[in-house]
Design a protein around this motif. Structure first.
Motif, PDB file in Angstrom:
ATOM      1  N   VAL A 116       0.586   3.847   8.481  1.00 18.94           N
ATOM      2  CA  VAL A 116       1.223   3.261   7.969  1.00 18.94           C
ATOM      3  C   VAL A 116       2.233   3.938   6.407  1.00 18.94           C
ATOM      4  O   VAL A 116       1.842   4.408   5.663  1.00 18.94           O
ATOM      5  CB  VAL A 116       0.209   2.024   7.415  1.00 18.94           C
ATOM      6  CG1 VAL A 116      -0.506   1.624   8.061  1.00 18.94           C
ATOM      7  CG2 VAL A 116      -0.681   2.754   6.456  1.00 18.94           C
ATOM      8  N   VAL A 117       3.117   2.485   6.349  1.00 18.98           N
ATOM      9  CA  VAL A 117       4.117   2.628   5.141  1.00 18.98           C
ATOM     10  C   VAL A 117       3.076   2.899   3.840  1.00 18.98           C
ATOM     11  O   VAL A 117       2.659   1.856   3.375  1.00 18.98           O
ATOM     12  CB  VAL A 117       4.856   1.573   5.110  1.00 18.98           C
ATOM     13  CG1 VAL A 117       5.682   1.622   3.764  1.00 18.98           C
ATOM     14  CG2 VAL A 117       6.304   1.933   6.773  1.00 18.98           C
ATOM     15  N   GLN A 122       6.324  -0.384   0.763  1.00 16.75           N
ATOM     16  CA  GLN A 122       6.223  -1.304   1.623  1.00 16.75           C
ATOM     17  C   GLN A 122       6.703  -2.518   0.559  1.00 16.75           C
ATOM     18  O   GLN A 122       6.952  -2.790  -0.101  1.00 16.75           O
ATOM     19  CB  GLN A 122       4.240  -1.231   1.615  1.00 16.75           C
ATOM     20  CG  GLN A 122       3.862  -0.464   1.871  1.00 16.75           C
ATOM     21  CD  GLN A 122       2.309  -0.875   2.402  1.00 16.75           C
ATOM     22  OE1 GLN A 122       2.103  -1.676   1.926  1.00 16.75           O
ATOM     23  NE2 GLN A 122       1.673   0.066   2.964  1.00 16.75           N
ATOM     24  N   TYR A 126       5.157  -6.485   4.540  1.00 14.75           N
ATOM     25  CA  TYR A 126       4.476  -5.408   5.436  1.00 14.75           C
ATOM     26  C   TYR A 126       3.359  -5.825   5.221  1.00 14.75           C
ATOM     27  O   TYR A 126       2.344  -5.892   5.724  1.00 14.75           O
ATOM     28  CB  TYR A 126       5.170  -4.301   5.101  1.00 14.75           C
ATOM     29  CG  TYR A 126       4.928  -3.255   6.165  1.00 14.75           C
ATOM     30  CD1 TYR A 126       5.513  -2.674   7.268  1.00 14.75           C
ATOM     31  CD2 TYR A 126       3.656  -2.732   5.574  1.00 14.75           C
ATOM     32  CE1 TYR A 126       4.218  -2.115   8.016  1.00 14.75           C
ATOM     33  CE2 TYR A 126       3.366  -1.638   6.370  1.00 14.75           C
ATOM     34  CZ  TYR A 126       3.548  -1.115   7.648  1.00 14.75           C
ATOM     35  OH  TYR A 126       3.249   0.422   7.961  1.00 14.75           O
ATOM     36  N   ALA A 127       3.175  -5.670   3.655  1.00 18.07           N
ATOM     37  CA  ALA A 127       1.825  -5.367   3.037  1.00 18.07           C
ATOM     38  C   ALA A 127       1.103  -6.613   3.383  1.00 18.07           C
ATOM     39  O   ALA A 127      -0.343  -6.079   3.517  1.00 18.07           O
ATOM     40  CB  ALA A 127       2.053  -5.191   1.673  1.00 18.07           C
ATOM     41  N   ARG A 150      -0.218  -3.911  -5.903  1.00 21.90           N
ATOM     42  CA  ARG A 150       1.247  -3.384  -4.799  1.00 21.90           C
ATOM     43  C   ARG A 150       2.133  -3.128  -4.794  1.00 21.90           C
ATOM     44  O   ARG A 150       3.245  -1.522  -5.127  1.00 21.90           O
ATOM     45  CB  ARG A 150       0.378  -3.151  -2.949  1.00 21.90           C
ATOM     46  CG  ARG A 150       1.344  -1.781  -1.662  1.00 21.90           C
ATOM     47  CD  ARG A 150       0.861  -2.822  -0.569  1.00 21.90           C
ATOM     48  NE  ARG A 150      -1.140  -2.061  -1.216  1.00 21.90           N
ATOM     49  CZ  ARG A 150      -1.617  -2.094  -0.179  1.00 21.90           C
ATOM     50  NH1 ARG A 150      -1.135  -2.076   1.484  1.00 21.90           N
ATOM     51  NH2 ARG A 150      -2.803  -1.754  -0.535  1.00 21.90           N
ATOM     52  N   GLN A 187      11.147  -3.525   6.721  1.00 21.93           N
ATOM     53  CA  GLN A 187      10.709  -2.847   5.958  1.00 21.93           C
ATOM     54  C   GLN A 187      10.811  -1.386   6.462  1.00 21.93           C
ATOM     55  O   GLN A 187      11.277  -0.383   5.254  1.00 21.93           O
ATOM     56  CB  GLN A 187       9.016  -2.371   6.850  1.00 21.93           C
ATOM     57  CG  GLN A 187       8.367  -1.150   5.974  1.00 21.93           C
ATOM     58  CD  GLN A 187       8.110  -1.397   4.920  1.00 21.93           C
ATOM     59  OE1 GLN A 187       7.470  -2.217   4.273  1.00 21.93           O
ATOM     60  NE2 GLN A 187       8.605  -0.797   4.011  1.00 21.93           N
TER      61      GLN A 187
END
Length: 293
Positions: A116-117, A122, A126-127, A150, A187
């Protein structure tokens, strides 16, 4: 308090110093616990930085060791700093372990990611999609809190004194459309934007590299500015992650990361690859053998 001296790192530094003075004095943990009227496990957790100590406890401990007043005053002050609340404290119910506090204190970070990124790179959408997919038991409120943390962590990259970030992403990270086409394309665009920051070096490890040094899994190396703060390797997992702090462990991961970087595309070529993937996403390839077309 300096932005790189988070409560977590101060607690860790205090523990190291207390253990050193105890060993110099030739006193066991059991003796300290008896004098303080607490369990030996509490003393051990203070020394490993997992539990904070009150300034009064630190004063008492150092009196037991016969430490001079100037050193005692310095360590008592560190104990005060270690008990301050970090910006992430309101989100403590969704955080496990000390990673965010250590990340906040780091001078530089090196990360290799297979799936994952990384959180620092992120996008918000996406998160959200990632957390929803990976944490099946989370409530909507918990997901929202995790995403907020995040997003706030990303300030480390653009603050007045930003951290240095070196990241290697396996090509697989770019090939999985987390959140669907629109979210993933956004992303990829965010990755390009971040990669152009002067303090960020982003590299892609292509499938064509074949077998490589990082095939055992993802990891993060946190490096600290002050000489007394030992670097840390972090390996993430579903229960909060594993911290490796011994010098022999660091001695393996630092050259491992260097080897992974040498197998990856240079930063400029990595940006070009991401730009190509925006035009022709791998997950839309007609050569797939599974999933819908």
């Amino acid at each position: 308090m300096n932005q790189h001296r988070s409560p977590t790192i101060r607690r860790r530094r205090l523990g190291v110093e207390l253990r050193r003075h105890r060993e110099d004095a030739g006193i066991t943990i059991d003796v300290v616990a008896d004098r303080l009227g607490c369990s030996p496990s509490k003393v051990s957790r203070i020394e490993t930085g997992h539990t904070s100590a009150t300034p009064g406890d630190v004063q008492h401990i150092l009196d037991i060791y016969g430490v001079d007043d100037s050193i005692t005053a310095e360590l008592v002050q560190i104990a005060r700093e270690a008990r301050q609340k970090g910006w992430w404290h309101p989100y403590s119910t969704v955080l496990t372990g000390a990673y965010v506090g250590l990340e906040t204190a780091a001078r530089s970070i090196g990360a290799y990611e297979q799936q994952v990124v990384p959180g620092l790179l992120q996008s918000e959408e996406y998160a959200i999609a990632l957390i929803r997919g990976a944490r099946l038991g989370d409530t909507e409120q918990e997901i929202e809190q995790r995403v907020r943390v995040r997003m706030q962590r990303q300030a480390l990259l653009i603050q007045d004194d930003p951290i240095d970030l070196r990241v290697v992403l396996d090509e697989a990270v770019l090939s999985r459309p987390v959140g669907g086409d629109a979210v993933m394309l956004d992303q990829l665009g965010k990755l390009i934007e971040a990669a152009r920051l002067p303090n960020v070096a982003l590299q892609i490890l292509p499938f064509a590299a074949g077998a490589h040094a990082g095939m055992d899994g993802s990891f993060v190396i946190l490096e600290f500015e002050e000489e007394g703060d030992a670097d840390v390797v972090f390996i993430d997992n579903a229960t909060g992650g594993l911290f490796l702090e011994k010098s022999e462990e660091l001695g393996k991961y630092i050259p491992l990361f260097d080897a992974i970087r040498s197998s990856a595309l240079p930063p400029e070529e990595s940006i070009e690859m991401i730009e190509l993937l925006i035009e022709e996403p791998l997950w839309k390839s007609k050569r797939r053998v599974s999933g819908s077309i």
